[in-house]
Scaffold this motif. Sequence first.
Motif, PDB file in Angstrom:
ATOM      1  N   HIS A 141       5.268  13.315   6.141  1.00  0.00           N
ATOM      2  CA  HIS A 141       5.822  13.561   4.710  1.00  0.00           C
ATOM      3  C   HIS A 141       5.201  12.713   3.668  1.00  0.00           C
ATOM      4  O   HIS A 141       5.238  11.395   3.888  1.00  0.00           O
ATOM      5  N   PRO A 142       4.866  13.226   2.521  1.00  0.00           N
ATOM      6  CA  PRO A 142       4.313  12.423   1.316  1.00  0.00           C
ATOM      7  C   PRO A 142       5.346  11.269   0.879  1.00  0.00           C
ATOM      8  O   PRO A 142       4.860  10.142   0.624  1.00  0.00           O
ATOM      9  N   LYS A 143       6.509  11.544   1.005  1.00  0.00           N
ATOM     10  CA  LYS A 143       7.505  10.103   0.773  1.00  0.00           C
ATOM     11  C   LYS A 143       7.595   8.979   1.897  1.00  0.00           C
ATOM     12  O   LYS A 143       8.246   8.237   1.550  1.00  0.00           O
ATOM     13  N   SER A 144       7.027   9.441   2.741  1.00  0.00           N
ATOM     14  CA  SER A 144       6.985   8.231   3.917  1.00  0.00           C
ATOM     15  C   SER A 144       5.868   7.231   3.747  1.00  0.00           C
ATOM     16  O   SER A 144       5.940   6.197   4.414  1.00  0.00           O
ATOM     17  N   ILE A 145       5.147   7.317   2.633  1.00  0.00           N
ATOM     18  CA  ILE A 145       3.897   6.532   2.341  1.00  0.00           C
ATOM     19  C   ILE A 145       4.263   5.694   0.882  1.00  0.00           C
ATOM     20  O   ILE A 145       4.447   6.501   0.190  1.00  0.00           O
ATOM     21  N   PHE A 146       4.040   4.381   1.082  1.00  0.00           N
ATOM     22  CA  PHE A 146       3.958   3.653  -0.372  1.00  0.00           C
ATOM     23  C   PHE A 146       3.117   2.702  -0.059  1.00  0.00           C
ATOM     24  O   PHE A 146       3.369   1.727   0.785  1.00  0.00           O
ATOM     25  N   VAL A 147       2.162   2.789  -0.945  1.00  0.00           N
ATOM     26  CA  VAL A 147       1.024   1.742  -0.832  1.00  0.00           C
ATOM     27  C   VAL A 147       1.190   0.477  -1.831  1.00  0.00           C
ATOM     28  O   VAL A 147       1.625   0.866  -3.124  1.00  0.00           O
ATOM     29  N   ILE A 148       1.007  -0.798  -1.183  1.00  0.00           N
ATOM     30  CA  ILE A 148       1.240  -1.899  -2.367  1.00  0.00           C
ATOM     31  C   ILE A 148      -0.105  -2.129  -2.715  1.00  0.00           C
ATOM     32  O   ILE A 148      -0.840  -2.626  -2.098  1.00  0.00           O
ATOM     33  N   LYS A 149      -0.215  -1.837  -4.147  1.00  0.00           N
ATOM     34  CA  LYS A 149      -1.699  -1.866  -4.442  1.00  0.00           C
ATOM     35  C   LYS A 149      -2.128  -3.228  -5.118  1.00  0.00           C
ATOM     36  O   LYS A 149      -3.092  -3.540  -5.083  1.00  0.00           O
ATOM     37  N   GLN A 150      -0.835  -4.022  -4.950  1.00  0.00           N
ATOM     38  CA  GLN A 150      -1.337  -5.618  -5.462  1.00  0.00           C
ATOM     39  C   GLN A 150      -2.036  -6.513  -4.318  1.00  0.00           C
ATOM     40  O   GLN A 150      -2.532  -7.383  -4.640  1.00  0.00           O
ATOM     41  N   TYR A 151      -1.825  -5.972  -3.134  1.00  0.00           N
ATOM     42  CA  TYR A 151      -2.501  -6.725  -1.879  1.00  0.00           C
ATOM     43  C   TYR A 151      -3.586  -5.767  -1.143  1.00  0.00           C
ATOM     44  O   TYR A 151      -2.960  -4.445  -0.886  1.00  0.00           O
ATOM     45  N   ASN A 152      -4.192  -6.408  -0.482  1.00  0.00           N
ATOM     46  CA  ASN A 152      -5.232  -5.668   0.442  1.00  0.00           C
ATOM     47  C   ASN A 152      -4.751  -5.690   1.999  1.00  0.00           C
ATOM     48  O   ASN A 152      -4.200  -6.960   2.618  1.00  0.00           O
ATOM     49  N   HIS A 153      -5.021  -4.747   2.676  1.00  0.00           N
ATOM     50  CA  HIS A 153      -4.822  -4.845   4.212  1.00  0.00           C
ATOM     51  C   HIS A 153      -5.512  -6.140   4.887  1.00  0.00           C
ATOM     52  O   HIS A 153      -5.136  -6.452   5.731  1.00  0.00           O
ATOM     53  N   ASP A 154      -6.776  -5.932   4.504  1.00  0.00           N
ATOM     54  CA  ASP A 154      -7.936  -6.843   5.123  1.00  0.00           C
ATOM     55  C   ASP A 154      -8.617  -7.567   4.115  1.00  0.00           C
ATOM     56  O   ASP A 154      -8.519  -7.270   2.992  1.00  0.00           O
ATOM     57  N   GLY A 155      -9.607  -8.324   4.591  1.00  0.00           N
ATOM     58  CA  GLY A 155     -10.494  -9.346   3.727  1.00  0.00           C
ATOM     59  C   GLY A 155     -10.349 -10.571   3.483  1.00  0.00           C
ATOM     60  O   GLY A 155      -9.083 -11.049   3.934  1.00  0.00           O
ATOM     61  N   GLU A 156     -10.750 -11.400   3.030  1.00  0.00           N
ATOM     62  CA  GLU A 156     -10.572 -12.765   2.835  1.00  0.00           C
ATOM     63  C   GLU A 156      -9.736 -13.041   1.673  1.00  0.00           C
ATOM     64  O   GLU A 156      -9.293 -14.321   1.490  1.00  0.00           O
ATOM     65  N   CYS A 157      -9.406 -12.355   0.758  1.00  0.00           N
ATOM     66  CA  CYS A 157      -8.621 -12.401  -0.417  1.00  0.00           C
ATOM     67  C   CYS A 157      -7.869 -11.397  -0.735  1.00  0.00           C
ATOM     68  O   CYS A 157      -7.911 -10.254  -0.451  1.00  0.00           O
ATOM     69  N   GLY A 158      -6.889 -11.673  -1.567  1.00  0.00           N
ATOM     70  CA  GLY A 158      -5.874 -10.595  -1.976  1.00  0.00           C
ATOM     71  C   GLY A 158      -4.972 -10.106  -0.855  1.00  0.00           C
ATOM     72  O   GLY A 158      -4.243  -9.032  -0.883  1.00  0.00           O
ATOM     73  N   ARG A 159      -4.736 -11.018   0.102  1.00  0.00           N
ATOM     74  CA  ARG A 159      -3.727 -10.631   1.284  1.00  0.00           C
ATOM     75  C   ARG A 159      -2.229 -10.892   1.202  1.00  0.00           C
ATOM     76  O   ARG A 159      -1.909 -11.826   0.244  1.00  0.00           O
ATOM     77  N   LEU A 160      -1.509 -10.075   1.744  1.00  0.00           N
ATOM     78  CA  LEU A 160       0.155 -10.483   1.611  1.00  0.00           C
ATOM     79  C   LEU A 160       0.416 -11.566   2.598  1.00  0.00           C
ATOM     80  O   LEU A 160       0.801 -11.105   3.615  1.00  0.00           O
ATOM     81  N   GLU A 161       0.099 -12.715   2.200  1.00  0.00           N
ATOM     82  CA  GLU A 161       0.144 -13.997   3.120  1.00  0.00           C
ATOM     83  C   GLU A 161       1.394 -14.630   3.175  1.00  0.00           C
ATOM     84  O   GLU A 161       1.741 -15.185   4.223  1.00  0.00           O
ATOM     85  N   ALA A 162       2.182 -14.669   2.327  1.00  0.00           N
ATOM     86  CA  ALA A 162       3.324 -15.532   2.219  1.00  0.00           C
ATOM     87  C   ALA A 162       4.733 -14.818   1.862  1.00  0.00           C
ATOM     88  O   ALA A 162       4.802 -13.837   1.325  1.00  0.00           O
ATOM     89  N   PHE A 163       5.982 -15.483   2.559  1.00  0.00           N
ATOM     90  CA  PHE A 163       7.164 -14.989   2.285  1.00  0.00           C
ATOM     91  C   PHE A 163       7.496 -14.456   1.187  1.00  0.00           C
ATOM     92  O   PHE A 163       8.123 -13.413   0.775  1.00  0.00           O
TER      93      PHE A 163
END
Length: 548
Positions: A141-163
């Motif tokens: 369902h479309p409401k099942s998905i919420f993308v956090i655009k501030q951070y990347n899923h992979d790569g060397e930078c822009g990751r959601l790394e810290a609590f």
Amino acid sequence: MRAGCWRGGGPGAHAHWVPAQRRWRHGAGGGDAAAGALRGLRGRPLVGAAGGLGALRPSGRRGAGPEAAAAAWRGDVATYEAGAARDAGRQRGDTSSEREGSSSAAVRDASPLLSRLTVYQEVYTGGSMQVWPDYLNVHLHPKSIFVIKQYNHDGECGRLEAFGQGESLLQDPVCLEELEDRLHFFVEECDYLQGFQVLCDLHNGFSGVGAKVTELLHDEYSGKGILTWGLTPVIHKMAESEKDFYRLMNTALGIVHLSTQSSLFCPLSLSGSLGIKPEPPITFPYINYDASLNYHSSAILATVLDTLTVPYRLSTSQCSMMHLAETLNFSGRKVVAALAAVPFPVIHGHSLLDTLCAHQQDMPWKFLSSYREQKVSRCFAQSVVLRGICKESHNSNCPGKQPASALHACETVEQILQHYLHTLSPGAFSTSHVLEQPCHTVPPYPQFFSSLLTKQGFLLDRPLSYSSTAVESIPVVTALQSSPVLHTVLYSLYKDLQKLDTRRWASFFSTGVEQDDFQEALHELRTLAQCYKTNFEADESEDETDSD
């Protein structure tokens, strides 16, 4: 991350939440360890970093093409299409914690001309599927998905790394409003809301997201059950890099916050340790899996989760989510351990009674909550589920003949299992459930099974002399245990963090976690570990004079 009935995010990628009802089901499959472990559930709010959804669009569809397929959501919604977006996976490597560029694969939307064996061979040997949505065979369902655009899923930078990064996301009013909107949408669809399940990564910034979501659920839905599963990846090498120490601190903060706000918390992993020193991954005698592939590890974890949650999922069950939590979380012990035998080793043609008599000292299961030792016998309380065993009479006694043992005097598989559990743990509170339905392992489930298994997952004396088709189902036994072993698991993590010079990691604390708050969390972790200590626990490495 999820609250409710769940479907989770994978290592370094996601967090999920969902409202739980009866008759919830999910398929077992590959992908990121947490997200892939819960592949196929409908209507579950999913939080993911940018790029972590592959070809899955915010609309809930994959790829492009005519919107011809029927939606898998029961309700007044639009139609969604599941196109075969094979090229999406080629843009990224496998999301395993230490392996880049390698790929697991799954086949979906396969031609009906392909045989099942052909499909499973393509799945097993490799292909183009790289991220967990590529393994989905249902529509979201479309409401099942919420993308956090501030951070990347992979790569060397822009990751959601810290609590602290994860926590701060849900302090943003806009982000919080969007998540609450999705939560309320699915809660209102429930005719009987038992509570919530949260499935999230512990080792990265999604532990902070999970902490804030469980806090939200605890405050807004007081009295409902909250079961939280914390996923961690297998660590293959020790580099003592910034990433390793971040993992350690994220895991500790996640355990403390998630267990505090949840009715029950279970760390779940194929890794042998939560600490800084990596331990070999958990092995299974009849599975030859590659621990570096999330496709493999998430399939195993999905099988375990599907079985562990049986007591409150079935419409015929009298157990609710909250009732299960209350049977295990007494005396402040809100952390439980997961154990499983995948598959449960039943010899072809033998009964459950025969199998248990061959394992009189201990059930042949493995500890799946990051503990390197596998001999776990004592516990305070446990919930055991056995599936894939026929419920026909297992009483082989002749009329008028004295039973060989008290176990042989039992007449049903339920009685046999319950008596066996009380014999192994006479002082523990044990509940058990038996299902005839096995765990299905048809494609895209990886075919990593021993050649000693039949198509139904039963053991043979010797390997088949001819090429067999894929294993289609397996018997499984799992347990949630409140066990003294958790003292070792939690206290070992505490000791590793006590040795850490936090001044070296100012960047971690610059994300929002205060030094004093971190030290308080360490104290709470130590206190939590003490809840599981008994007079029989070894004191070898514990120094009671440790400073707080």
